[in-house]
Scaffold this active site. Sequence first.
Site, short mmCIF file in Angstrom:
data_model
loop_
_atom_site.label_atom_id
_atom_site.label_comp_id
_atom_site.label_asym_id
_atom_site.label_seq_id
_atom_site.Cartn_x
_atom_site.Cartn_y
_atom_site.Cartn_z
N CYS A 74 0.87 -1.18 0.00
CA CYS A 74 0.00 0.00 0.00
C CYS A 74 0.90 1.23 0.00
O CYS A 74 1.57 1.52 1.01
CB CYS A 74 -0.93 0.01 1.20
SG CYS A 74 -2.03 1.45 1.26
N HIS A 151 -2.11 -5.02 -10.55
CA HIS A 151 -2.90 -3.93 -11.12
C HIS A 151 -3.15 -4.17 -12.60
O HIS A 151 -2.30 -4.72 -13.30
CB HIS A 151 -2.17 -2.59 -10.98
CG HIS A 151 -2.13 -2.05 -9.59
ND1 HIS A 151 -3.03 -1.11 -9.12
CD2 HIS A 151 -1.30 -2.33 -8.55
CE1 HIS A 151 -2.75 -0.83 -7.86
NE2 HIS A 151 -1.71 -1.55 -7.49
N GLU A 200 -10.03 -0.34 -5.76
CA GLU A 200 -9.03 -1.10 -5.01
C GLU A 200 -9.63 -2.42 -4.53
O GLU A 200 -10.70 -2.43 -3.91
CB GLU A 200 -8.55 -0.27 -3.83
CG GLU A 200 -7.31 -0.82 -3.16
CD GLU A 200 -6.68 0.19 -2.22
OE1 GLU A 200 -5.73 -0.20 -1.53
OE2 GLU A 200 -7.13 1.35 -2.16
N CYS A 209 -4.71 5.92 -4.37
CA CYS A 209 -4.04 4.61 -4.28
C CYS A 209 -2.61 4.80 -4.74
O CYS A 209 -2.36 5.05 -5.92
CB CYS A 209 -4.77 3.58 -5.15
SG CYS A 209 -3.98 1.94 -5.14
N GLY A 212 -1.48 2.15 -7.16
CA GLY A 212 -2.16 2.39 -8.42
C GLY A 212 -1.52 3.51 -9.21
O GLY A 212 -1.38 3.43 -10.44
#
Length: 269
Positions: A74, A151, A200, A209, A212
């Site tokens: 994260c 992703h 997410e 994010c 991301g």
Amino acid sequence: MQVHFTKMHGLGNDFVVLDARVEALPQMTPAVAARLADRRTGIGCDQVIVLEPSSAADFRMRIFNSDGGEVEACGNASRAVALLHGAPATVETAGGTISVEPADDGASVDMGVPRFGWDEIPLAYAMDTAAMPVGWEPLENPVAVNVGNPHVVFFVEDCDAVPLETLGPEIERDPLFPELVNVNVATVESPRRIRLRVWERGAGLTRACGTGACATAVAAIGRGLVEREVEVRLPGGVLTIAWGQDGRIRMTGPAAEAYRGSFEWSHFA
């Protein structure tokens, strides 16, 4: 048992941080994490973060999404943890070891080297991850990249017009992604700027994010759409992502502490 926590956020992506380096804690479970994350009956957050001692780095960071699922990485939480720690550090995560450094009103994080192999994402079967021959109308031909977690990135004319609240969960749980996937829809506004929205996995639509933003920047650089350092504008604010010639991703952006408190563990166990 009374447990202390710190409530933090990075661009509105919010966390409950428990520091097991300071006090021994009971074992975190998906059920406890989900109860703590509940915004009506718990403290409320997108992710529960547990800091623990580590023999491989300065400390370990465990990440639990609001549904209780434990995930590998994260980026926003990494910046928050850097701010909380208050000094440069190496951090062990399930997605690999990263390095963090607090900066003015936030932090800079070395997110490591992205992975593009179909089995590194992972996907259910082999395909070209630079332009996947798949689609979920109106989203087609995404880039797949693992930046500590998986992703897919779709480049569209207007990311705000995509019904991500309905397409996000469909793509997240498609059988193509055995470990689920984070879904990014991005609009390239200039060679130095990208606009981004993210669904997410395990958390849903998010204001920001970090991984991301990293995945999207790398995907755009790989397709020749932007320069190697780029601003990524999310609903919660702006991150700067640089993909160095050494292959490593550097993410820089704000983080903040909201408040501190405590709770009785037995109320959530």
